[in-house]
Structures are given as C-alpha cells and as structure tokens.
Design a protein around this motif. Structure first.
Motif, mmCIF file in Angstrom:
data_model
loop_
_atom_site.group_PDB
_atom_site.id
_atom_site.type_symbol
_atom_site.label_atom_id
_atom_site.label_comp_id
_atom_site.label_asym_id
_atom_site.label_seq_id
_atom_site.Cartn_x
_atom_site.Cartn_y
_atom_site.Cartn_z
ATOM 1 N N ILE A 53 0.844 -1.200 0.000
ATOM 2 C CA ILE A 53 0.000 0.000 0.000
ATOM 3 C C ILE A 53 0.877 1.247 0.000
ATOM 4 C CG2 ILE A 53 -1.635 1.338 1.394
ATOM 5 C CD1 ILE A 53 -2.869 -1.357 2.257
ATOM 6 N N ASP A 54 1.941 1.247 0.795
ATOM 7 C CA ASP A 54 2.840 2.399 0.845
ATOM 8 C C ASP A 54 3.520 2.640 -0.501
ATOM 9 O OD1 ASP A 54 2.172 2.825 3.491
ATOM 10 O OD2 ASP A 54 3.930 1.741 4.269
ATOM 11 N N LYS A 57 0.934 4.098 -2.845
ATOM 12 C CA LYS A 57 0.669 5.492 -2.471
ATOM 13 C C LYS A 57 1.802 6.407 -2.930
ATOM 14 C CE LYS A 57 -2.283 4.936 1.607
ATOM 15 N NZ LYS A 57 -2.366 5.142 3.068
ATOM 16 N N MET A 60 1.426 6.898 -6.536
ATOM 17 C CA MET A 60 0.307 7.798 -6.772
ATOM 18 C C MET A 60 0.727 9.246 -6.520
ATOM 19 S SD MET A 60 -3.517 7.609 -5.024
ATOM 20 C CE MET A 60 -3.261 5.931 -4.574
ATOM 21 N N ASP A 61 1.483 9.478 -5.458
ATOM 22 C CA ASP A 61 1.965 10.826 -5.155
ATOM 23 C C ASP A 61 2.845 11.361 -6.283
ATOM 24 O OD1 ASP A 61 0.617 10.765 -2.748
ATOM 25 O OD2 ASP A 61 2.390 10.191 -1.573
ATOM 26 N N ILE A 86 -4.493 2.539 -10.211
ATOM 27 C CA ILE A 86 -4.908 2.150 -8.861
ATOM 28 C C ILE A 86 -5.834 0.946 -8.914
ATOM 29 C CG2 ILE A 86 -6.249 2.875 -6.850
ATOM 30 C CD1 ILE A 86 -5.280 5.715 -7.442
ATOM 31 N N THR A 98 -6.932 -2.811 1.317
ATOM 32 C CA THR A 98 -6.068 -2.187 0.316
ATOM 33 C C THR A 98 -6.884 -1.253 -0.571
ATOM 34 O OG1 THR A 98 -4.657 -4.130 0.315
ATOM 35 C CG2 THR A 98 -4.444 -2.645 -1.558
ATOM 36 N N LEU A 102 -6.294 2.829 -0.690
ATOM 37 C CA LEU A 102 -5.852 3.474 -1.931
ATOM 38 C C LEU A 102 -6.889 4.463 -2.458
ATOM 39 C CD1 LEU A 102 -4.102 0.498 -3.744
ATOM 40 C CD2 LEU A 102 -3.063 2.366 -2.460
ATOM 41 N N HIS A 105 -6.770 7.573 -0.280
ATOM 42 C CA HIS A 105 -5.575 8.357 -0.607
ATOM 43 C C HIS A 105 -5.756 9.080 -1.941
ATOM 44 C CE1 HIS A 105 -1.417 9.520 -0.153
ATOM 45 N NE2 HIS A 105 -1.196 9.185 -1.411
ATOM 46 N N PHE A 106 -6.357 8.409 -2.910
ATOM 47 C CA PHE A 106 -6.638 9.036 -4.207
ATOM 48 C C PHE A 106 -7.537 10.255 -4.017
ATOM 49 C CE2 PHE A 106 -9.609 9.520 -7.748
ATOM 50 C CZ PHE A 106 -8.732 9.757 -8.788
ATOM 51 N N ARG A 109 -5.604 13.123 -2.379
ATOM 52 C CA ARG A 109 -4.697 13.794 -3.322
ATOM 53 C C ARG A 109 -5.471 14.635 -4.332
ATOM 54 N NH1 ARG A 109 0.841 13.623 -3.326
ATOM 55 N NH2 ARG A 109 0.247 15.224 -4.794
#
Length: 157
Positions: A53-54, A57, A60-61, A86, A98, A102, A105-106, A109
């Motif tokens: 997951i990290d 992420k 994704m960042d 994703i 998961t 995700l 986090h999406f 962001r």
C-alpha cells in the motif's frame, strides 16, 4: 483458438509437475506487462500488504506531482490514468483494506490538487464515485477497521 474455462485449466494444472508449472508461469509472464506485475505482487509483495500500500501510495503521489495543470482537459486525462493504475493494483490485491486505503488516498490527493477539482464537473463526479466506492468497500470490513477508515473519510470533508 477459443479459451477454455478456468475450471478446466485448474484441473489440467493439478496434473503437472513443479518444473512444468514454473515453466508455464514464466512463459505467461513474458507476454504482458500486467501478467508480470501480477506475478511480482504474488511472489514479492503479497506477504507485506502494508508495504505494498505504501509503495502504491508513493507511486500515486509521484503521478499527481506530474499532472499537467495547464488545462482541465489534461488534468482529467492524467487523473483517469492514475485511477486506472490504482484499480489494477487493487485487482492484484483483492483485499478490501487495500482498496479502501488506496481510494481514500486518491480522493485526498485529488482534493489537495490545484486547481481545485470542484471547478470541474467530471473531476467532481470522479471524486464522488471513488469516495462512494470506498465507503461501500469499508462496509464489508470488520467493525474496528470500519471505524478507522470512516475517520479518514470524515477528514476529507
């Protein structure tokens, strides 16, 4: 050539030796990048879901930093590409935790991105759909996890 059902493939694979199975897996991995990515997940990352997951992420960042912010057309294209990626990584994992992590986090962001997603209908709808999907996924989890993820969703508002 017509593909046979997965149940028939499973029966045939049970009759093969370990060497033959390794050869088949390697051969399948050669033909498509997605197959190779799935094999990488299954062999190296499935045991450490938090690390996976990290990594996703962080990817994704990076992708959100590369978004062309000149025009909403380019923003939409880039955000859709990130979301497709994703979804692929979620499909590899098949775990609700998961997927929820995700998607949240999406959404976080997307909310932090400048110019704001609220100025574009497509991006707003995308944010709302992914948030609803995350909430639906959270509903399938254990109660303790649901509470933690619901707190994260509340932070988005």
């Amino acid at each position: 050539m017509k593909a046979v059902p997965i149940t028939q493939i499973k029966k045939e694979l049970q009759h093969l030796s370990q060497e033959e199975l390794v050869e088949i897996v390697l051969r399948v991995g050669k033909y498509k990048l997605e197959n190779k990515e799935l094999l990488t997940y299954l062999l190296f990352e499935a045991g450490d879901e938090d690390g996976y997951i990290d990594v996703v992420k962080a990817y994704m960042d990076e992708q959100f930093e590369l978004v062309n912010q000149q025009h909403y057309y380019y923003i939409k294209k880039s955000v859709r590409k990130i979301l497709r990626t994703i979804k692929k990584y979620v499909k590899f994992s098949k775990k609700a935790e998961t997927e929820a992590a995700l998607l949240i986090h999406f959404c976080r962001r997307l909310k932090e991105m400048e110019p704001s997603y609220l100025n574009n209908t497509v991006l707003t709808n995308m944010f709302d759909r992914q948030l609803a999907l995350a909430e639906k996924t959270i509903g399938k989890m254990h109660e303790d996890l649901q509470y933690d993820y619901k707190l994260e969703i509340e932070d988005l508002f």
